[in-house]
Structures are given as C-alpha cells and as structure tokens.
Design a protein around this motif. Structure first.
Motif, PDB file in Angstrom:
ATOM      1  N   ILE A   8       0.948  -1.317  -0.002  1.00  0.00           N
ATOM      2  CA  ILE A   8       0.056  -0.097   0.046  1.00  0.00           C
ATOM      3  C   ILE A   8       0.750   1.276   0.342  1.00  0.00           C
ATOM      4  O   ILE A   8       0.722   2.325  -0.811  1.00  0.00           O
ATOM      5  N   TRP A   9       1.713   1.458   0.928  1.00  0.00           N
ATOM      6  CA  TRP A   9       2.512   2.305   1.232  1.00  0.00           C
ATOM      7  C   TRP A   9       3.852   2.904   0.487  1.00  0.00           C
ATOM      8  O   TRP A   9       4.124   3.639   0.155  1.00  0.00           O
ATOM      9  N   GLN A  10       4.326   1.587   0.123  1.00  0.00           N
ATOM     10  CA  GLN A  10       5.691   1.937  -0.553  1.00  0.00           C
ATOM     11  C   GLN A  10       5.444   1.648  -2.102  1.00  0.00           C
ATOM     12  O   GLN A  10       6.227   2.070  -2.950  1.00  0.00           O
ATOM     13  N   TYR A  11       4.359   0.982  -2.601  1.00  0.00           N
ATOM     14  CA  TYR A  11       3.937   0.744  -3.964  1.00  0.00           C
ATOM     15  C   TYR A  11       2.780   1.481  -4.519  1.00  0.00           C
ATOM     16  O   TYR A  11       2.799   2.438  -5.393  1.00  0.00           O
ATOM     17  N   GLY A  12       1.767   1.109  -3.824  1.00  0.00           N
ATOM     18  CA  GLY A  12       0.537   1.491  -4.553  1.00  0.00           C
ATOM     19  C   GLY A  12      -0.033   2.721  -4.299  1.00  0.00           C
ATOM     20  O   GLY A  12      -0.181   3.588  -5.350  1.00  0.00           O
TER      21      GLY A  12
END
Length: 735
Positions: free
Chosen positions: A150-154
């Motif tokens: 969620i936070w590092q990619y999306g």
C-alpha cells in the motif's frame, strides 16, 4: 507517361503510402526523433519475435542472461504489450492541443516532483521481485507485505499517475518536445507492468478476486486503468472513455439500480484485482491486439514502405476509372482492399480518401456524396475477408469457431455489401449524367497487369491461411513477401526501409492497442457484474413476443455501443452484451456473432456519431452530419444483410452448393433492387415514388430468402422492367 505502374499515373497516389500525422501527434527531430523511432521499431520487432518464437539463442546459439527465451508466458506478454503502447503513446500524443513555440510551464515542477514517488514505486516493484525470487512467501493477508504494497508501492504509484494525468490536461505542449508529465506517465506504466509481471509470476494470479489477492494488484490495476483510459482519450477521443467510465461507475452503483440493471455490491479491491486479468484488460481484446492485430499492422506497414499500397490504388484506377463516376468506383475497390488490412474505418478514410474524395468532386459528385462513398467503402473493408480488419480473429477468439470457417462465411455478405455500394454510386452517377475519367488521367491497365506480382503478398497470405498454416505464420510469410517483391520494383526494401517499416508499425499500433485495452475494461465489467447475462434474459423476454423485434432491439444496442468506437472495440463490447442473448434465442453462434459484428462495423457510418463519415467530411469540406446521413444511405445494404443471413443461413455458406448459389444470386438481385429503389433509378430512367415503392417491395421479397418469395420478387422486378420499357422506350446504354 512512364511504363512503371507506380509512376504511370498523373494522379498523386503516393499519398496512400504516406505516413499520417494526427493533429495531436508530436513531430520530433534530432536525437529525440531517433530515440523514439528506435523504441517504436524495437517494439514491433519484439512482437514479431515473440509471436514466431524467435530468441537470441536461436540466432547465436548462446543464452544471454537477462534476455527472454521466447515464447513468453501469455499474461506477461500482454502486460508488456500494453505497457509498450502506453510509453509510446504518451511520448507521441499530446494530452491537449499544441501551443506555438517551446517553453517551460509552471506545472512542470509538479510533474518533476511526482517522478520521485513514481520511481519509488518502480524500485519497490523490482525489490518485491527480488524478495520473491529469494524465497519470500507472498500473500495478500500478511500485514507487513500488505502495508509495504500500500504505502511503498500502491499509493505513490496512484498519486503519481493522477498528477501526471491532471498536469497533462492543464499543460500545453510543443509539438517537437516531450513534457515532464508524459515522461512521468511512462514511468508509471513501467511500474504497473513491473509489479504485475512479478506478482502474476507467482501463484497470486489464482487469488485474484478473493480476499487473498495482494492489495498491490488492485492498486496497480487502478493506475493501469487510468493510464489506459487517458491514452485512449488522446488517440481515439472521448466516446470510448465515457462508455468505459459509465461501466466503471456501474460496478459501484449497480446494487442501487432497479430491474435487470441491479448488480451485487462489489468491493473496489476485489473488482480491480480482477479487471487487469484475462477476465478484463488482458482478455480477448488484448489477446487479439497483441497477436493478430499488431501482426497485420506490421504487414500493412511493409506494404506501405514497399509502395504496394500505391499500386493497389493505381490498379483500381486503371480497372474502374473509365466507368461513369469512375473515382467513386475506384474508392470502393481501393478502400475495401486497404480497409481489410488496416483495421480502422476512419483511418482508411484518411489514407485513401485524401486521393479519391477530391477526384469524386472533380467529376461531379456533391461534397457530401463524395465523403459518404469513401466512408461507406472504407467501412466495408472491415467486413471483407480474409482479414476483415482483424474482426475475423476476434470472432474466432471469442467464439472458438475456426478462423477459416469465419472467413469463408464472410464472403457472400461482403460481396452483397460492395455490390450494393457499387450500384448506389453507379445509379447516382447515371442520374447526374457523369462521365468517367479520361485515358490520359489514368494509369494504363496493361502496365498494371505487368506488375500484378505485387498482389503476391495478399495471395500468399490467403493461400497460407487456407493451406492450414497458423495466422501468425501466414502473416509473417506475407510480410516477408512484401519485402521480397519490392526488389522487383524501383522501391527496393533494404535494411533502412525495413527498419522504417517496423518503426511505422510501432506507431500505427498505438491507437488500436489502446482502444482494445479500454474495451477490455468494459468487457471486464460485463463479465464480473453479470449484466450481460441479465441483458440476455431481457432479450429472451422480448423474443417471446416477437423474434424480429428482439433482433431489431439487438441491432440498436450493437450500433449504440459501437458509436464513436473503432471497429475492433465496438465488436468486442457488443459481442459481450448482445451476442450471448442471441445465442440463447437458439440462433447459431456464427450467425449471432456475424449479426452483431455487422452492426458494430456500420456504427462508423450511422448518425449521429459516425467516425468514418466525420473523417470523410473533414476531407470533402461537407457538413459532417449531412455526410453521415448520406453514408448511411449509401451503405444501406449493411443494415439489411444481417437479417438476410438470419433468415437464410446459406448466405453464410451453410447448406448445399445449390442452396448457397440460390441464396447468393437472389440476394445480389435483391440488393440491386434495393439500391435502385433507394436511388430512384430504374431501367435507365429516373423512377417515380410508386416505382420506387414497388422496387423496395420486390427487394424485400428477394431478401427474405425462401423460394416462393424469391420467385415473387423476381416476377415483380421482371414485370416492372417490361412495363418501364413499354412506357418510356429503351433504356440508355450502360456505361
């Protein structure tokens, strides 16, 4: 006049093989032009290599670490196929009209800043791949993995994508430059592809649509869907994007709608975890665009680079240019042949219409009629076997019916359409007292005949297909033949010309790949919400009252769904919504899909949104709506033929040879009477209202298909002919 057929004509037929540059397409120079050209060429070569199973090892005998050994895994190939088109499309096509002169823009800093999260997402996707390769057990429920996705990619990816799209809308662009927002969107496209290839390479593809699907798939699909819709808007306009947007909204409001539109409540993460799979974007439309469509785009590019397309048009002028209204008849032959290959009605109008429309106006056709004839002829190319603008391959992919069966079934309907258009323009020319073109205005037929070997690539394609070769192998052989026959002409294809052909193919493919991917979004919504099945139940309930009414309703839906869309996307969407209902009515799958396909195709000349007619009006200078109405009239047979093969399947080559021959002959006579009644020309004279009504009645009798109605129609026509001769004397001699 020289003896070479490609230079024998004073007509400027070279425009047929010129590369078309759209209004919002960039024209680069210097290093940037070279870089984009190399990327476009390699993109096309990549497809040719994958489709034919070529690899570096095949050429060198050595494995080079990091380079793929083909054929690639199917999903990965389709993901790369879309990503490459996105990168090329964002670099080449502006989000808004160009401005005069280069210069910086205050919003550029925002796009540059957004590259940081985009690059961070890309690096994270690569890190995920490394972790999985190192043995990390990836799943959608592990809190640490979910948080990282969620936070590092999306989130970085979705935010960067949104910024790139919005800044692209707001920031004017110079035609000779690439702006930061488009570079940003290209990076986002790579980040989407990198993650999906990584995750689908594990067992995670089996988890899509379940609570175990990694949340990163859903977020990547959100970004990927937005990128596809933005590129579609740039290359194909808003129509398809609006329709796709309506379907996406339907996913989340369907549970609030009444009646057959009511759909179950679907969580966003579950939906998007499935839409970027073979149930949606990577499904049938992309399957065809990544194989057959791009292969025949490469073939068309080789024909263009070798000047064979110019020869086709010159041959048509030599054969038909002397007949009354000659340029209109040339348009029928040339546009039908070229449209069969290039797969887009509007694009074919621009390619051949730039030559034929001015010539039609010169011999006396009204501007709107000249544009309408070209639009109708170019649209007919989409139903012309064996290629049918790639429609045959999509139909084969969706139905499972062998391609050769589809191509054979399309022969008589295509003949009926083009015969009808021919009669329409011939009767119009007769009413206006037109002449043909003079001999000194045309290439010599004898010179054309001596260069008939330039038809060899088409003949090899058809022969290989019917000898049982795969479509891929047949298309590859035909492409190679186009290069080889060029050595018998002044336009020999060497390494530079071949590289140019691949570059041209890469750029030509962008629009069709974008619209196929966007159509995949709609197909995904239909399959995941079940609205197609509910539509079929409505169609069945209508058929209980009247089957003809159900067919008419299906026709209207197919045309409405196709308005504003390129042919390929129009058929793919209509086949998902309409065809299943027709099959449930007991109609054979081949007949049902041909019925839908025809009406999806003719949506390009159906008012009020007629892409082919509007493109022709831009060349002829006529009113677009008037041109679309006239093209509807010229192509009227296309609205009748599907009902003909519904009532008489022999028109689709089903039955004994005697039944097929009877169906073909009587149907041709039927469209002749139809054209005569619509145009008001009978027995060499202008026909009054009463005669036109009787002609149309006779035509409908011939069209119905039974022996009794055929005899009644023929008797009416014969009686009308002799009556007209007795009243008005002998007809004018045919020209």
């Amino acid at each position: 006049m020289t003896s070479d057929p490609q230079s024998a004509s004073p007509l400027d037929t070279a425009v047929v093989d010129e590369e078309l540059v759209e209004k919002n397409r960039s024209v680069f120079s210097g290093t940037l032009k070279l870089a984009v050209a190399i990327f476009a060429g390699l993109y096309a070569i990549f497809h040719m290599a994958v489709l034919n199973g070529w690899s570096i090892r095949d050429w060198t005998g050595v494995d080079i670490p990091g380079l793929p050994v083909f054929p690639m895994e199917t999903w990965n190939f389709r993901i790369v196929h879309i990503a490459g088109a996105l990168i090329l499309g964002f670099l080449l096509y502006s989000a808004r009209p160009f401005r005069d002169g280069p210069g910086r823009h205050p919003l550029d800093w925002l796009a540059w800043a957004a590259m940081l999260p985009a690059l961070f997402a890309l690096v994270t996707a690569v890190r995920f791949a490394s972790d999985i390769a190192g043995g990390t057990q990836w799943n959608g429920v592990d809190p640490g993995i979910r948080s990282a996705e969620i936070w590092q990619y999306g989130v970085p990816l979705v935010v960067a994508t949104a910024i790139g799209i919005v800044v692209g809308w707001m920031r004017p662009r110079d035609r000779a430059a690439v702006v930061p927002a488009d570079i940003l969107l290209s990076i986002c496209a790579v980040a989407v592809a990198s993650y999906l290839i990584t995750i689908y390479g594990t067992l995670m593809r089996n988890a899509t649509g379940t609570p175990f699907a990694p949340i990163g798939i859903s977020l990547a699909a959100v970004a990927g869907t937005a990128l596809i819709m933005e590129l579609t808007r740039r290359v194909a306009g808003l129509a398809l994007v609006v329709i796709a947007g309506i379907f996406l909204v339907y996913v989340f409001v369907g549970d609030l709608l009444p009646g057959f539109l009511n759909a179950p409540n679907i969580e966003w993460a579950r939906f998007f975890s499935q839409v970027y799979t073979d149930a949606g974007i990577l499904g049938p439309t992309t399957a065809v665009s990544s194989t057959y469509i791009i292969l025949f785009i490469i073939f068309a590019a080789f024909l263009q680079a070798s000047k064979v397309g110019e020869y086709f048009v010159n041959f048509a002028f030599a054969a038909a240019g002397r007949a009354r209204g000659g340029p209109a008849k040339v348009a029928i032959f040339a546009s039908g042949l070229m449209g069969m290959i290039n797969g887009t009605s509007a694009g074919n109008v621009v390619a051949t219409g730039s030559l034929t429309i001015p010539l039609m106006k010169r011999v006396g056709y009204h501007s709107k009629t000249a544009g309408a004839v070209e639009a109708a002829a170019s649209t007919g190319g989409q139903i012309m076997p064996p290629i049918m603008g790639a429609g045959a391959f999509i139909m084969a992919e969706i139905t499972g019916i062998p391609y050769t069966d589809i191509a054979i079934a399309a022969i008589i309907p295509a003949v009926l359409y083009f015969v009808s258009v021919y009669f329409m323009v011939d009767f119009e020319a007769a009413k206006l007292g037109m002449r043909g073109m003079r001999d000194d205005e045309l290439p010599k037929l004898a010179d054309m005949a001596r260069k008939a070997f330039l038809f060899l690539p088409i003949l090899i394609l058809i022969g290989a297909l019917f000898m049982g070769y795969s479509v891929i192998r047949a298309g590859t052989l035909a492409t190679a033949a186009a290069a080889i026959v060029s050595w018998l002409t002044p336009f020999r294809m060497g390494p530079r010309s071949i590289a140019k052909a691949f570059e041209l193919a890469g750029t030509m493919s962008i629009q069709i790949i974008a619209v196929c991917a966007c159509a995949g979004i709609i197909v995904g919504v239909i399959s995941l919400t079940g609205v197609g099945a509910r539509f079929s139940s409505v169609l069945l309930s209508i058929a209980d009252a009247n089957q003809l009414l159900a067919l008419f309703f299906a026709m209207c839906i197919a045309i409405l769904l196709g308005m504003g869309m390129p042919t390929t996307a129009a058929y793919a969407v209509a086949a998902s919504v309409v065809a299943p209902g027709l099959v449930q009515l007991g109609i054979p799958a081949l007949t049902a899909h041909f019925f839908v396909f025809y009406f999806a195709v003719v949506s390009a000349i159906t008012p009020p949104v007629a892409l082919a007619s509007y493109a022709a009006a831009g060349i002829s200078g006529a009113n677009p709506m008037a041109t679309s109405v006239t093209s509807f009239k010229v192509g009227i047979a296309a609205f009748i033929v599907p009902f003909m093969f519904f009532y008489h399947s022999a028109i689709l080559m089903e039955g004994t040879w005697l039944q097929i021959l009877q169906a073909a002959v009587t149907a041709i006579l039927g469209v002749f009477l139809l054209s005569s009644g619509v145009q008001g020309w009978w027995a060499g004279r202008t026909a009054g209202v009463l005669i036109r009504v009787v002609l149309l009645t006779a035509a409908l009798c011939m069209i119905e298909g039974s022996l009794l109605t055929d005899l009644i129609g023929a008797a009416i026509a014969a009686a009308l002919f002799f009556w007209a001769r007795m009243r008005r004397g002998s007809p004018e001699p045919a020209q």
